[in-house]
Design a protein around this motif. Structure first.
Motif, PDB file in Angstrom:
ATOM      1  N   GLU A 160       1.641 -40.888 -10.318  1.00  0.00           N
ATOM      2  CA  GLU A 160       1.670 -41.336 -12.093  1.00  0.00           C
ATOM      3  C   GLU A 160       2.467 -39.881 -12.278  1.00  0.00           C
ATOM      4  OE1 GLU A 160      -2.412 -40.839 -12.402  1.00  0.00           O
ATOM      5  OE2 GLU A 160      -3.564 -42.896 -11.498  1.00  0.00           O
ATOM      6  N   TYR A 161       2.118 -39.773 -13.364  1.00  0.00           N
ATOM      7  CA  TYR A 161       3.220 -39.208 -13.643  1.00  0.00           C
ATOM      8  C   TYR A 161       2.856 -37.748 -13.399  1.00  0.00           C
ATOM      9  CZ  TYR A 161       5.730 -42.070 -17.110  1.00  0.00           C
ATOM     10  OH  TYR A 161       6.125 -42.553 -17.425  1.00  0.00           O
ATOM     11  N   ARG A 162       1.268 -36.945 -13.539  1.00  0.00           N
ATOM     12  CA  ARG A 162       1.175 -36.142 -12.585  1.00  0.00           C
ATOM     13  C   ARG A 162       1.069 -35.600 -11.179  1.00  0.00           C
ATOM     14  NH1 ARG A 162      -4.367 -38.429 -12.631  1.00  0.00           N
ATOM     15  NH2 ARG A 162      -5.014 -38.665 -10.661  1.00  0.00           N
ATOM     16  N   HIS A 163       1.703 -36.825 -10.683  1.00  0.00           N
ATOM     17  CA  HIS A 163       1.952 -36.643  -8.878  1.00  0.00           C
ATOM     18  C   HIS A 163       3.528 -36.250  -8.785  1.00  0.00           C
ATOM     19  CE1 HIS A 163      -1.603 -39.334  -8.374  1.00  0.00           C
ATOM     20  NE2 HIS A 163      -2.294 -38.365  -7.558  1.00  0.00           N
ATOM     21  N   LEU A 164       4.065 -36.496  -9.534  1.00  0.00           N
ATOM     22  CA  LEU A 164       5.885 -36.880  -9.927  1.00  0.00           C
ATOM     23  C   LEU A 164       5.852 -35.597  -9.776  1.00  0.00           C
ATOM     24  CD1 LEU A 164       6.729 -40.035 -12.133  1.00  0.00           C
ATOM     25  CD2 LEU A 164       6.784 -39.332  -9.464  1.00  0.00           C
ATOM     26  N   GLN A 165       5.015 -34.905 -11.395  1.00  0.00           N
ATOM     27  CA  GLN A 165       5.326 -33.180 -11.299  1.00  0.00           C
ATOM     28  C   GLN A 165       4.905 -32.592 -10.377  1.00  0.00           C
ATOM     29  OE1 GLN A 165       3.369 -33.601 -15.018  1.00  0.00           O
ATOM     30  NE2 GLN A 165       5.050 -33.325 -16.637  1.00  0.00           N
ATOM     31  N   VAL A 166       4.665 -33.124  -9.375  1.00  0.00           N
ATOM     32  CA  VAL A 166       4.274 -32.124  -8.577  1.00  0.00           C
ATOM     33  C   VAL A 166       4.880 -32.171  -7.470  1.00  0.00           C
ATOM     34  CG1 VAL A 166       2.475 -31.680  -6.537  1.00  0.00           C
ATOM     35  CG2 VAL A 166       1.660 -32.255  -8.492  1.00  0.00           C
ATOM     36  N   MET A 167       6.322 -32.879  -7.133  1.00  0.00           N
ATOM     37  CA  MET A 167       7.133 -33.350  -5.948  1.00  0.00           C
ATOM     38  C   MET A 167       7.877 -32.895  -6.987  1.00  0.00           C
ATOM     39  SD  MET A 167       5.726 -37.206  -5.551  1.00  0.00           S
ATOM     40  CE  MET A 167       7.703 -37.831  -5.292  1.00  0.00           C
ATOM     41  N   GLY A 168       8.147 -32.007  -7.757  1.00  0.00           N
ATOM     42  CA  GLY A 168       9.528 -31.842  -8.942  1.00  0.00           C
ATOM     43  C   GLY A 168       9.788 -32.981  -9.625  1.00  0.00           C
ATOM     44  N   ILE A 169       9.142 -33.315  -9.982  1.00  0.00           N
ATOM     45  CA  ILE A 169      10.294 -34.545 -10.931  1.00  0.00           C
ATOM     46  C   ILE A 169       9.585 -34.466 -12.506  1.00  0.00           C
ATOM     47  CG2 ILE A 169      10.721 -37.199 -11.643  1.00  0.00           C
ATOM     48  CD1 ILE A 169      10.083 -37.843  -8.919  1.00  0.00           C
ATOM     49  N   SER A 170      10.878 -34.320 -13.477  1.00  0.00           N
ATOM     50  CA  SER A 170      10.550 -33.719 -14.504  1.00  0.00           C
ATOM     51  C   SER A 170       9.656 -35.437 -15.711  1.00  0.00           C
ATOM     52  CB  SER A 170      11.428 -33.149 -15.211  1.00  0.00           C
ATOM     53  OG  SER A 170      10.966 -33.134 -16.660  1.00  0.00           O
ATOM     54  N   LEU A 171       8.379 -34.874 -16.201  1.00  0.00           N
ATOM     55  CA  LEU A 171       8.003 -36.016 -17.083  1.00  0.00           C
ATOM     56  C   LEU A 171      10.059 -36.175 -18.160  1.00  0.00           C
ATOM     57  CD1 LEU A 171       6.550 -38.184 -18.473  1.00  0.00           C
ATOM     58  CD2 LEU A 171       5.471 -36.490 -18.933  1.00  0.00           C
ATOM     59  N   SER A 172      10.055 -35.255 -18.921  1.00  0.00           N
ATOM     60  CA  SER A 172      11.163 -34.978 -20.016  1.00  0.00           C
ATOM     61  C   SER A 172      12.172 -35.416 -19.283  1.00  0.00           C
ATOM     62  CB  SER A 172      11.168 -34.379 -20.489  1.00  0.00           C
ATOM     63  OG  SER A 172      11.347 -32.384 -19.757  1.00  0.00           O
ATOM     64  N   GLY A 173      12.207 -35.013 -17.847  1.00  0.00           N
ATOM     65  CA  GLY A 173      13.802 -35.950 -17.660  1.00  0.00           C
ATOM     66  C   GLY A 173      14.010 -37.428 -17.291  1.00  0.00           C
ATOM     67  N   ILE A 174      12.522 -38.090 -16.752  1.00  0.00           N
ATOM     68  CA  ILE A 174      12.322 -38.959 -16.667  1.00  0.00           C
ATOM     69  C   ILE A 174      12.910 -40.402 -18.530  1.00  0.00           C
ATOM     70  CG2 ILE A 174      10.493 -41.484 -15.971  1.00  0.00           C
ATOM     71  CD1 ILE A 174      12.447 -40.038 -13.481  1.00  0.00           C
ATOM     72  N   VAL A 175      11.741 -39.567 -19.458  1.00  0.00           N
ATOM     73  CA  VAL A 175      11.064 -40.199 -20.311  1.00  0.00           C
ATOM     74  C   VAL A 175      13.114 -40.704 -21.453  1.00  0.00           C
ATOM     75  CG1 VAL A 175      10.926 -39.719 -22.591  1.00  0.00           C
ATOM     76  CG2 VAL A 175       9.317 -39.785 -20.905  1.00  0.00           C
ATOM     77  N   LEU A 176      13.191 -39.464 -21.176  1.00  0.00           N
ATOM     78  CA  LEU A 176      15.139 -38.836 -22.009  1.00  0.00           C
ATOM     79  C   LEU A 176      15.806 -39.691 -20.675  1.00  0.00           C
ATOM     80  CD1 LEU A 176      16.850 -37.265 -23.386  1.00  0.00           C
ATOM     81  CD2 LEU A 176      17.608 -35.890 -21.442  1.00  0.00           C
ATOM     82  N   SER A 177      15.812 -39.940 -19.246  1.00  0.00           N
ATOM     83  CA  SER A 177      17.136 -41.308 -18.985  1.00  0.00           C
ATOM     84  C   SER A 177      16.198 -42.391 -19.167  1.00  0.00           C
ATOM     85  CB  SER A 177      16.982 -41.026 -17.527  1.00  0.00           C
ATOM     86  OG  SER A 177      15.629 -40.977 -17.313  1.00  0.00           O
TER      87      SER A 177
END
Length: 183
Positions: free
Chosen positions: A68-85
Motif C-alpha cells: 500500500e502507499y504507506r508502505h511505499l512511503q516508508v521505502m522512500g517512494i513518493s506518492l506525489s511522484g507516482i501520481v504525477l508519473s
C-alpha cells in the motif's frame, strides 16, 4: 510539368499516410502498455511493478504481496511522484486518442498553421511521456533491474520511438506543405 505535380501529390499523400500509420502504432502500443498490461512495467511471477501496482515476493507467505502507499512511503517512494508519473503517461494516451481527429481537421483544411500545432502537440506528448516514465523510474529504480522490464515498458519505449518518428515525418510534411501552399 505533369509528372512533377504527380510526384508532389504522391509525396504529400505518402507523408500523410506515414503520419497516420505512426499515430495508429502509438495508440496500439499505448493501449497495450497502459490497458492490456495495466500499466505494469515489470510483470514477473515474483514481482509486479507499475503505475498502479507495487508487488514484491513475500518469502514468508510464499506469494506476491502488493504494498500500500504507506508502505511505499516508508521505502522512500513518493506518492506525489507516482501520481504525477501516472498523470503524465496516461495524459499522453488521451492526447494520442484525439490526435488523429485533429490531424484530419488540419489536413482537410490544408492549414499550414495547423501543422505548427501538430508539431507542438507531438513534442508535448514526447515530453510528458518521457517525463512520466523518468519520474516513475527515478522513484522505483532501487527495486527494478534492467533485465526485469517486460512488455509494458518495451511498448512505452516503442511509443517514444514512434513519437519521435512522427515529429520527423510531420516536420517533413510541414516543409512540403509550406512550399505547396505558400499562403
Amino acid at each position: 510539368m505533369g509528372m512533377g505535380l504527380l510526384q508532389q501529390r504522391c509525396n504529400g499523400h505518402l507523408l500523410c499516410t506515414l503520419i497516420l500509420l505512426e499515430a495508429a502504432g502509438v495508440l496500439a502500443l499505448m493501449f497495450y502498455a497502459l490497458l492490456w498490461e495495466a500499466g505494469n512495467l515489470v510483470n514477473l511471477p515474483n514481482k509486479r511493478i507499475g503505475f498502479y501496482n507495487f508487488c514484491l515476493w513475500n518469502e514468508t507467505a510464499g506469494e506476491l504481496q502488493c504494498l500500500e502507499y504507506r508502505h511505499l512511503q516508508v521505502m522512500g517512494i513518493s506518492l506525489s511522484g507516482i501520481v504525477l508519473s501516472r498523470v503524465c503517461v496516461y495524459s499522453c494516451l488521451v492526447f494520442s486518442i484525439f490526435y488523429p481527429l485533429f490531424f484530419a481537421h488540419v489536413k482537410c483544411m490544408e492549414n499550414t498553421e495547423g501543422w505548427k500545432a501538430i508539431l507542438i502537440i507531438l513534442i508535448i506528448k514526447v515530453m510528458i511521456l518521457s517525463g512520466g516514465l523518468g519520474i516513475f523510474l527515478f522513484q522505483t529504480f532501487h527495486w527494478i533491474h534492467l533485465f526485469e522490464f517486460t512488455g509494458g515498458f518495451l511498448a512505452l519505449l516503442g511509443t517514444q520511438a514512434l513519437l519521435l518518428l512522427q515529429i520527423f515525418t510531420a516536420t517533413m510534411y510541414f516543409s512540403w506543405a509550406k512550399h505547396k501552399y505558400p499562403y
